[in-house]
Design a protein around this motif. Structure first.
Motif, PDB file in Angstrom:
ATOM      1  N   SER A   1       0.825  -1.208   0.000  1.00 21.51           N
ATOM      2  CA  SER A   1       0.000   0.000   0.000  1.00 21.51           C
ATOM      3  C   SER A   1       0.861   1.261   0.000  1.00 21.51           C
ATOM      4  O   SER A   1       1.998   1.269   0.482  1.00 21.51           O
ATOM      5  CB  SER A   1      -0.927   0.003   1.213  1.00 21.51           C
TER       6      SER A   1
ATOM      7  N   LYS B   1      -4.572   0.761  -1.682  1.00 21.66           N
ATOM      8  CA  LYS B   1      -4.350  -0.426  -0.870  1.00 21.66           C
ATOM      9  C   LYS B   1      -3.505  -1.453  -1.620  1.00 21.66           C
ATOM     10  O   LYS B   1      -3.356  -1.408  -2.834  1.00 21.66           O
ATOM     11  CB  LYS B   1      -5.688  -1.031  -0.463  1.00 21.66           C
TER      12      LYS B   1
ATOM     13  N   THR C   1      -7.551   1.864  -5.229  1.00 16.61           N
ATOM     14  CA  THR C   1      -8.617   2.235  -4.305  1.00 16.61           C
ATOM     15  C   THR C   1      -9.179   3.601  -4.656  1.00 16.61           C
ATOM     16  O   THR C   1      -8.429   4.554  -4.904  1.00 16.61           O
ATOM     17  CB  THR C   1      -8.068   2.289  -2.863  1.00 16.61           C
TER      18      THR C   1
ATOM     19  N   TYR D   1      -9.635   8.178  -8.902  1.00 14.28           N
ATOM     20  CA  TYR D   1      -8.518   7.319  -8.506  1.00 14.28           C
ATOM     21  C   TYR D   1      -7.289   8.164  -8.174  1.00 14.28           C
ATOM     22  O   TYR D   1      -7.001   9.143  -8.860  1.00 14.28           O
ATOM     23  CB  TYR D   1      -8.147   6.347  -9.631  1.00 14.28           C
TER      24      TYR D   1
ATOM     25  N   SER E   1      -0.949   5.917  -7.858  1.00 15.07           N
ATOM     26  CA  SER E   1      -1.026   4.452  -7.820  1.00 15.07           C
ATOM     27  C   SER E   1       0.208   3.843  -8.474  1.00 15.07           C
ATOM     28  O   SER E   1       0.561   4.199  -9.600  1.00 15.07           O
ATOM     29  CB  SER E   1      -2.276   3.979  -8.560  1.00 15.07           C
TER      30      SER E   1
END
Length: 877
Positions: free
Chosen positions: A777, A800, A832, A856, A860
């Protein structure tokens, strides 16, 4: 965490210490006749095997890179190596030049080589915060995948060997050197949920122009379409009744399409050539690339650009209005600006190498240049339209240019002094000249409020910067005993703008047996700031604000007490194990500890004026708009209204700040006005600790073929040890050189644990490649939206932990032809979503455009686009 997820995680963690670890593609390594891989990176010894390296190094062959399914080399590296993280999304100019980082450090801390020679950096510097901020590393999208024979990734500090910016490591792209044969590769793909349509065709051919000569030519043509991973735009839906033309905008009601990939059209051509005669070789290699890219910017509502006309339709200047006029909208339905980049990148190297007696030499000269032309289309200059009744809709915003000319001489000689092997002494010289320039854009792009979505670069921003560097190194490698290798290097560098520095590296390896060896390194590093970090300037003058970046070396920044940039300094320690417990099983485990002092970051914004922070008593004065002031607080007022900042920005603009930013037309305070600046600064002391694990195992299944298993894992932790204080001129209560949001990005945007497990199975004409990647994460610190339960409070936005599966199936339909189909992110995993309660819900309720871009988190580690499927054909001869 579900029970299944817990079991998966337990399995991954347990596997990282298992002697029977499994993994992704076994890299296709260059080999000697006895099957041992030979490396040229991380050592000055000739003929060293990868298995005998005293430093951790990973090799990826062209086949392993190709099997990732992406024509993007950065993505291929990131999928194969857990210690590499690819930037998933970039705002503004960074959308067109995504970078990568090694071991969670800055992209500027990894040295990029092509055939062992330094690659020039991009002219497109990132002015974002966080770990990618300030990056001006080489754009490796201009290295044709079809030109690559293999990639050698040295995951260790190597400043003393290669140059003082190799703090995280070195990535060396070794190009094909063949004089016959060739290949053609074509691929097409698209995201599961639409967008990102990709077409790429490339190949290479080996030629022998005459005896003793080789010429390998490679090329790639790539097109990639937009993707969109946002949500509907509440601002558009709330205004469509009043302005029905909004419904005609592309994608309505999803009109704000900035959250996604840009459109890219890119061509790259490269060559690698040489002529060998006797003990000598004349060689040359180079590349030329051109990229045209477009990225959606935030949509604008219809009222943003308007002019005033008389009843007969003639334009009326603001000073001539009498109340009988009407307003004409340039875009009755609003508009969707697009930022455009037209980039040219080229590099050329010529060299001569060989042997004189027992001494090898290599003399080379490399020149590289990157030119980035920035444009905006489907836009307007709202202030120009208001003042004159005319505005272009296409703007040339300016250019960035960066060059690098490096000249190197490398010498090696062996002396037999009675040790287990002769002492190898390497020495060399390097002279390098670098330039960086900003060229101003069209006057209309920076007039008044500037072009919508991207303010043009004015003559105040324009400038040219240069520096020279001269360095010398000495590297001594010896084996006191048959099983003990010691390698020491020292490097001295002189910069015309920073003076002198000396760095060193000491590496040792001891083989207890064929089954176990230990190795370790201690080194120091030094990274001079890039010219772009020191010279970038971008001051934007908007309808109610002035903001941007001051050059760190400018008079305005010095007036604020910054005084220019200093070099970064680092200390690296590493220790590792090399294990071969079974004939076909190899395991390497390397721990590292890196401390960087005076790390360069972009500062937080410092305010010279912030309208809502009003003087004491102003809120109660009855002045126009005064009731909108925040409740008076002496510290907050001082922090947001610093005279030093106001004076510095006025100086940067040539003498004064536009009066409308500070005051309304009636002379009262402009509550919506603001004046703020940032600059690059030596702001942080950081520590990075981690462990790299690599395990490979080959299985012969007889009639069922062969499986190459491997497992790669990286544990990495970044910690900000200290944040430098702001200059005394700005050190008022509450001021910080970088804020807690930037600190959180530096520490938590890289997964602490990343691992890839997979297998490459071959059975006759059929093959299958499977990768299972685990991402720990990550999170960012963000402000909760107004009107929510935590309005104005800090909240952690998480991506996550996740498992991502890649699969490719291939079949050779004829000897030279292979067909492949595959999917990256096979099960369409998305990061996530942001909190609806604390962030997105209040934005939707307030009809905020931001709602459309906040679905989003763009940090990420595996992107925001979901699954991607593709097909490929390979023809080799």
């Amino acid at each position: 965490m579900t029970r299944l997820s817990a079991l998966k995680l337990s399995f991954i963690l347990a596997s990282s210490w298992s002697a029977c670890a499994m993994a992704q593609d076994a890299p296709q390594e260059p080999q000697t006749e006895d099957g041992a891989a030979i490396i040229v990176t991380g050592t000055r010894l000739t003929g060293m095997k990868a298995a005998d390296s005293p430093a951790p190094i990973q090799l990826l062959g062209a086949d392993a890179i190709q099997r990732t399914g992406s024509p993007d080399v950065i993505q291929s590296l990131a999928q194969n190596l857990p210690s590499v993280q690819a930037q998933a999304f970039g705002s503004d100019l960074q959308a067109h030049n995504l970078q990568m980082k090694l071991r969670g450090l800055s992209p500027n801390h990894t040295l990029i080589l092509v055939n062992g020679k330094r690659r020039h950096g991009t002219a497109n510097v990132s002015v974002a915060g966080g770990p990618f901020g300030g990056s001006a590393a080489p754009d490796i999208s201009f290295i044709s995948p079809d030109s690559i024979e293999r990639v050698e990734v040295l995951q260790d500090g190597a400043a003393a060997q290669y140059g003082t910016d190799a703090i995280a490591g070195v990535i060396n792209f070794i190009q094909k050197k063949r004089d016959h044969g060739g290949s053609i590769n074509a691929t097409a793909g698209e995201y599961y949920d639409g967008g990102g349509k990709t077409y790429a065709i490339g190949g290479d051919i080996g030629l022998a122009p005459f005896e003793g000569a080789y010429l390998n030519i490679a090329a790639q043509k790539k097109r990639k379409g937009y993707s969109f991973r946002g949500d509907l735009n509440p601002e558009s839906t709330s205004l469509v009744t009043r302005y029905p033309e909004i419904a005609e905008l592309a994608g309505y009601p999803y009109t704000n399409r900035i959250a996604g990939d840009p459109q890219i059209n890119q061509t790259v051509v490269s060559y690698n050539a040489g002529y060998e005669f006797g003990e000598f070789e004349v060689y040359s290699f180079g590349s030329y690339g051109h990229k045209k890219a477009r990225a959606w910017e935030n949509t604008r509502n219809p009222t943003v650009v308007s002019k005033t006309v008389d009843p007969d339709g003639s334009f009326v200047a603001p000073a001539d209005r009498n109340g009988d006029e009407t307003t004409v909208l340039l875009y009755p339905g609003g508009f969707q600006p697009r930022e455009m980049v037209d980039e040219t990148d080229y590099s050329f190297t010529g060299g001569f190498k060989g042997m004189l007696g027992d001494t090898t030499f290599d003399f080379a000269s490399t020149y590289g240049k990157d030119i980035v032309r920035v444009n905006v289309e489907n836009s307007a200059n709202s202030q120009l339209y208001r003042d004159t009744g005319f505005t272009p809709t296409f703007f040339h915003n300016g250019d960035f240019k960066a060059t690098q000319w490096s000249n190197t001489l490398d010498l090696t000689h062996q002396f037999d002094v009675g040790l287990a092997e002769p002492i190898n002494i390497a020495a060399g010289l390097e002279y390098r000249r670098e330039t960086y320039a900003i060229v101003s854009g069209d006057p209309a792009s920076y007039y008044g409020a500037g072009a919508q979505s991207f303010f043009g670069y004015s003559p105040n921003d324009a400038g040219k910067y240069s520096r020279k560097n001269f360095s010398q190194y000495l590297d001594i490698s010896l084996k006191p005993t048959e099983n003990w290798l010691v390698d020491g290097a020292v490097r001295h560098e002189h910069y015309s703008d920073f003076g002198d520095t000396t760095v060193f590296k000491l590496t040792s390896r001891y083989d207890f047996s064929d089954a176990i060896a230990v190795r370790g390194t201690v080194s120091t590093g030094f990274r001079a700031p890039t010219l772009a970090e020191g010279g970038y300037s971008g001051i934007n003058v908007g309808p109610s604000g002035v903001s941007g970046v001051l050059p760190a070396s400018s008079a305005a920044a010095q007036a604020l007490g910054f005084g220019g940039l200093k070099p970064e300094k680092s200390t690296n320690f590493s220790a590792g194990l090399v294990l071969n417990p079974l004939p076909k099983l190899t395991i390497t485990l390397d721990a590292y500890h890196i401390t960087i002092r005076d790390r360069i970051v972009i500062s937080s914004s410092f305010y010279g004026f912030r309208g809502q922070f009003c003087p004491e008593g102003y809120r109660e004065s009855g002045a126009f708009d005064a009731t909108r002031c925040n409740a008076y607080n002496a510290s907050a007022y001082a922090l947001n209204n610093q005279q030093a900042v106001l004076d510095a920005v006025a100086g940067a603009l040539g003498g004064e700040i536009p009066s409308y930013v500070l005051q309304n037309t009636n002379g009262t305070r402009n509550i919506d006005g603001s004046v703020a600046v940032q600059t690059f600064a030596n702001g942080v002391k950081m520590r990075t600790t981690g462990i790299d694990l690599v395990a490979n195992y080959a299985t012969d299944l007889g009639d069922w073929g062969n499986i190459d298993w491997s497992y790669t894992a990286n544990y990495n932790k970044n910690k900000v040890l200290k944040v430098a204080a702001p200059p005394s001129t700005l050190n008022v209560a509450g001021a910080a050189l970088i804020d807690r949001y930037s600190v959180a990005q530096l520490e938590n945007s890289t997964p602490k644990f990343r691992a890839t497990l997979g297998a490459f199975w071959t059975l006759g004409k059929f093959s299958a490649n499977l990768r299972e990647s685990y991402y720990g994460s990550v999170y960012a610190l963000e402000v909760s939206s107004g009107n929510g339960p935590l309005a104005g409070a800090d909240t952690r936005t998480y991506v996550k932990k996740a498992f991502v599966t890649d699969l490719e199936l291939s079949y050779k339909i004829a000897e030279p032809i292979k067909l492949s189909i595959g999917a990256n992110n096979l099960f369409n995993k998305y990061p996530t979503e942001r909190s609806y309660v604390n962030i997105r819900g209040p934005q939707l309720a307030g009809n905020s455009r931001t709602y459309s871009t906040n679905l989003y988190p763009n940090f990420s580690p595996y992107g925001i686009n979901g699954g991607y499927y593709y097909a490929r054909i390979n023809i080799n001869w």
